[in-house]
Each structure stands twice: as structure tokens, then as C-alpha cells.
Scaffold this active site. Structure first.
Site, PDB file in Angstrom:
ATOM      1  N   TYR A 129       9.652   9.631 -14.332  1.00 24.93           N
ATOM      2  CA  TYR A 129       8.252   9.267 -14.556  1.00 24.93           C
ATOM      3  C   TYR A 129       8.207   8.132 -15.571  1.00 24.93           C
ATOM      4  O   TYR A 129       8.875   8.170 -16.605  1.00 24.93           O
ATOM      5  CB  TYR A 129       7.495  10.481 -15.081  1.00 24.93           C
ATOM      6  CG  TYR A 129       6.094  10.182 -15.576  1.00 24.93           C
ATOM      7  CD1 TYR A 129       5.015  10.159 -14.705  1.00 24.93           C
ATOM      8  CD2 TYR A 129       5.855   9.922 -16.923  1.00 24.93           C
ATOM      9  CE1 TYR A 129       3.727   9.889 -15.157  1.00 24.93           C
ATOM     10  CE2 TYR A 129       4.576   9.651 -17.385  1.00 24.93           C
ATOM     11  CZ  TYR A 129       3.521   9.635 -16.502  1.00 24.93           C
ATOM     12  OH  TYR A 129       2.261   9.352 -16.955  1.00 24.93           O
ATOM     13  N   HIS A 130       7.393   7.110 -15.295  1.00 31.62           N
ATOM     14  CA  HIS A 130       7.335   5.914 -16.138  1.00 31.62           C
ATOM     15  C   HIS A 130       6.207   6.038 -17.163  1.00 31.62           C
ATOM     16  O   HIS A 130       5.033   6.111 -16.812  1.00 31.62           O
ATOM     17  CB  HIS A 130       7.094   4.678 -15.272  1.00 31.62           C
ATOM     18  CG  HIS A 130       7.534   3.388 -15.905  1.00 31.62           C
ATOM     19  ND1 HIS A 130       7.221   3.049 -17.204  1.00 31.62           N
ATOM     20  CD2 HIS A 130       8.272   2.360 -15.409  1.00 31.62           C
ATOM     21  CE1 HIS A 130       7.736   1.872 -17.483  1.00 31.62           C
ATOM     22  NE2 HIS A 130       8.394   1.434 -16.408  1.00 31.62           N
ATOM     23  N   GLY A 131       6.564   6.078 -18.441  1.00 29.99           N
ATOM     24  CA  GLY A 131       5.564   6.069 -19.495  1.00 29.99           C
ATOM     25  C   GLY A 131       4.992   4.672 -19.686  1.00 29.99           C
ATOM     26  O   GLY A 131       5.329   3.736 -18.951  1.00 29.99           O
ATOM     27  N   GLU A 202       2.185   2.916 -12.606  1.00 30.55           N
ATOM     28  CA  GLU A 202       2.220   4.205 -13.294  1.00 30.55           C
ATOM     29  C   GLU A 202       2.262   4.014 -14.802  1.00 30.55           C
ATOM     30  O   GLU A 202       1.603   4.745 -15.552  1.00 30.55           O
ATOM     31  CB  GLU A 202       3.442   4.998 -12.833  1.00 30.55           C
ATOM     32  CG  GLU A 202       3.502   6.419 -13.347  1.00 30.55           C
ATOM     33  CD  GLU A 202       4.616   7.189 -12.670  1.00 30.55           C
ATOM     34  OE1 GLU A 202       4.316   7.954 -11.728  1.00 30.55           O
ATOM     35  OE2 GLU A 202       5.794   7.019 -13.059  1.00 30.55           O
ATOM     36  N   ARG A 240       3.759   9.896 -23.079  1.00 33.52           N
ATOM     37  CA  ARG A 240       2.436   9.261 -23.076  1.00 33.52           C
ATOM     38  C   ARG A 240       1.755   9.317 -24.441  1.00 33.52           C
ATOM     39  O   ARG A 240       0.764   8.620 -24.665  1.00 33.52           O
ATOM     40  CB  ARG A 240       1.526   9.942 -22.062  1.00 33.52           C
ATOM     41  CG  ARG A 240       1.741   9.486 -20.647  1.00 33.52           C
ATOM     42  CD  ARG A 240       1.037   8.175 -20.387  1.00 33.52           C
ATOM     43  NE  ARG A 240       1.584   7.513 -19.216  1.00 33.52           N
ATOM     44  CZ  ARG A 240       1.292   6.281 -18.867  1.00 33.52           C
ATOM     45  NH1 ARG A 240       0.473   5.561 -19.597  1.00 33.52           N
ATOM     46  NH2 ARG A 240       1.828   5.738 -17.793  1.00 33.52           N
TER      47      ARG A 240
END
Length: 330
Positions: A129-131, A202, A240
Site C-alpha cells: 500500500y502506497h502512503g 493512492e 498515513r
């Protein structure tokens, strides 16, 4: 003016240092009641300090990037160091960079890496998952290089290759921009490769709800199928909360979709707790389609988010976790 200076320290009832300094400034500038102006200025500074800080801290990361780039240029010029690492011209430089970035992760975020036993001994595709920034991936790759001496290449957006000075950095640490054939070759050579299917979209437009924005992307799954390697899901807790974006502003989203450049401001740099979790690998299956494998991978990443992330994310809570002494179990 001399008489005024002397009066600051004369007698038993001498003025405080700040009062004396205010008196001197009044004489130098000729402005009366300058202390009131200074008090007002300090009040404004105090009021705006949190706002200024959240936009200044991301600049610290940029500075650290360019310090790394300067070091790589110096390293590249040192032929005698290159000869010492003749099997890999960048090996020594990577060791230094990994130590610097891992140190930053430990000191600022108390960075932890869990689940390394899930990484295959051979090649594998790490999907994460890309912050708002890729800082968690940098910490992951640095820790991996230090502890296991393994290099993990990564697929990045094209704009990274247009950033001033970044050419030597992407060369040294193995950053790819595609195409699919290059990714397959990297995996077939026995290396690890990482990719965030959500990419910039994202990074900029997901939020504290940790929504996975992969659209219908399945190219990464086809790469894993063609290279016949497992996919390893990965997620970083509180990613995040360290950095956030103003992606909720609709005009910025429209502008990004038009020009495909990261025009959304980033703020933060908060010293929140970061823990990266590596999930169980999804093995290669010859009969699975790219669509099926992409869906399975998305579900695996979502499962890591559901297990390790309290939603919605909270900056204050993540800061408190940074200073807890207990480590979270895998």
C-alpha cells in the site's frame, strides 16, 4: 546610547536581559514601545508554528534525499572504492545509504519490520500500500539490506526519473519505471522487486481511512505470472499519519488527472510509530489469471490493513504508540 547600555546593569535593581535588549532596540531603531511589537510578532509566530512545522518537516526528507545523492556522486568519483567492491560498483554506497536511512527510521519513527520470514529465499514480487510518501518502503529496503544483505528493486512513477539529480540515486538503488519486460527480467535474475499498484493516485488521494485505490490494475499480477514468482503483500502501520496530503480538494484531483504530476501539497513528518508487516506469500499458480491474482493480492493487502491499522487513522494515537515500550505482536 552608551548611557542606556550602562543603565541595564547599573545598581542593585538591574533590568532583565530581555528588558535591556528591548531598551537597546528602541534606541537603535528609534521606535517607541518596540516591546509591544515584538510581543505581537512572537504571538503570531507561536500561533502559526504548528502550521509552518507540518510543511517544513517534509522538506527535511527532501534534504536527506539530496544528501544521499551528493554522497553517491562523491562515491562514484572514487575509483579506488569502486575497485574494492568490483563485484558490485554500488555495494559500498548502498551500505552507507542503508545505514543512514535505517538510522533515521529508528530515531524518528521507532521503525520496526515484522514478518521477514515470509520473504522467499529466491525472487518474489513485494506488493504494498502506497502512503503519501514512499518513506516506509525506503526504511524496509534499508533494513532488509542491512540485516539480510538483500537488494529489493522498486517500480516508480515516471516523474521520479525527471526529478533533478535523482538519476544517480535510481541507478544505485535499483529503481525501475518498467516496462513489464524489465520487471520480469529483474525477477528472473533472482532478485526481489517491489511495486505499489496504487501508485501516485493512492499516495495523493487515499486518506486516514486507508482506502486501497488500485482501480483495475493487474499488470503487476501478470509480471508475477510471467516470472513464475510468488507475490508477498506488505503494509506499514500508521503510514498515513506520518505524512498526509490535501488530496480532498477536488480541483487538485482534477488537475492531477489532467497532467499526471504530484501537484497535491504534502504535510506532516510527524514522529509517529511505523511498523511494516510482511504477509504470507501468495504462491505462483500456473492456471490463475492476472485478474484473479490481482484480486487475491488486493484482498491480502486489505487483510493486513484490517489487522494492523485502527481506522480512521489518528495522528495523536500514532504519536503515543511511538513512545510505548511494548512491541506489537506480528
Amino acid at each position: 546610547m552608551t548611557g542606556g547600555n550602562e543603565s541595564c546593569t547599573a545598581g542593585l535593581t538591574s533590568m532583565s536581559y530581555l528588558t535591556c535588549l528591548t531598551y537597546i532596540l528602541e534606541e537603535w531603531t528609534g521606535v517607541e514601545d518596540i516591546g509591544d511589537y515584538l510581543s505581537y510578532a512572537f504571538y503570531i509566530l507561536w500561533l502559526l508554528f504548528p502550521l509552518v512545522t507540518v510543511f517544513i518537516l517534509p522538506g527535511v526528507i527532501i534534504v536527506l534525499f539530496y544528501i544521499s545523492i551528493i554522497w553517491l556522486h562523491i562515491y562514484k568519483r572514487k575509483n579506488e572504492i569502486k575497485e574494492a567492491y568490483s563485484h558490485d560498483a554500488w555495494a559500498g554506497a548502498r551500505e552507507v545509504l542503508a545505514t543512514v536511512w535505517d538510522g533515521h527510521g529508528r530515531l524518528w519513527h521507532g521503525y520496526e519490520l515484522h514478518g521477514v520470514e515470509n520473504l522467499p529465499e529466491g525472487p518474489g514480487l513485494v506488493v504494498f500500500y502506497h502512503g503519501a510518501t514512499p518513506l516506509d518502503y525506503i526504511y524496509f529496503s534499508a533494513r532488509l539490506y542491512i540485516t539480510m544483505k538483500r537488494l529489493c528493486s522498486v517500480v516508480a512513477d515516471n516523474f521520479v526519473f525527471r526529478l533533478p539529480g535523482f538519476r544517480v540515486l535510481v541507478e544505485a538503488v535499483g529503481v525501475l519505471h518498467g516496462p513489464k519486460e524489465a520487471c520480469v527480467r529483474t525477477l528472473e535474475s533472482g532478485d526481489l522487486l517491489a511495486i505499489a499498484p496504487g501508485g501516485l493516485r493512492e499516495a495523493l488521494f487515499s486518506d486516514e481511512t486507508y482506502t486501497v485505490l488500485w482501480s483495475d490494475r493487474k499488470g503487476f499480477a501478470q509480471v508475477a505470472i510471467d516470472a513464475k514468482v510468488p507475490i508477498i503483500p506488505m503494509f506499514t502501520q500508521n503510514v498515513r499519519e506520518g505524512f498526509r496530503t490535501l488530496g480532498g480538494i477536488k480541483i487538485l484531483r482534477s488537475l492531477y488527472e489532467r497532467i499526471r504530476l504530484p501537484v497535491v501539497p504534502i504535510y506532516g513528518g510527524f514522529p509517529v510509530k511505523l511498523r511494516t508487516f510482511i504477509g504470507e506469500p501468495i504462491p505462483y499458480e500456473p492456471n490463475v489469471t492476472a485478474e484473479e491474482l490481482a484480486a487475491k493480492t488486493k484482498a491480502a493487502v486489505q487483510a493486513l490493513i484490517d489487522k494492523h491499522q485502527k481506522i480512521p487513522g489518528n495522528i495523536f494515537r500514532a504519536l503515543m504508540e511511538r513512545f510505548q515500550t511494548q512491541k506489537k505482536e506480528d
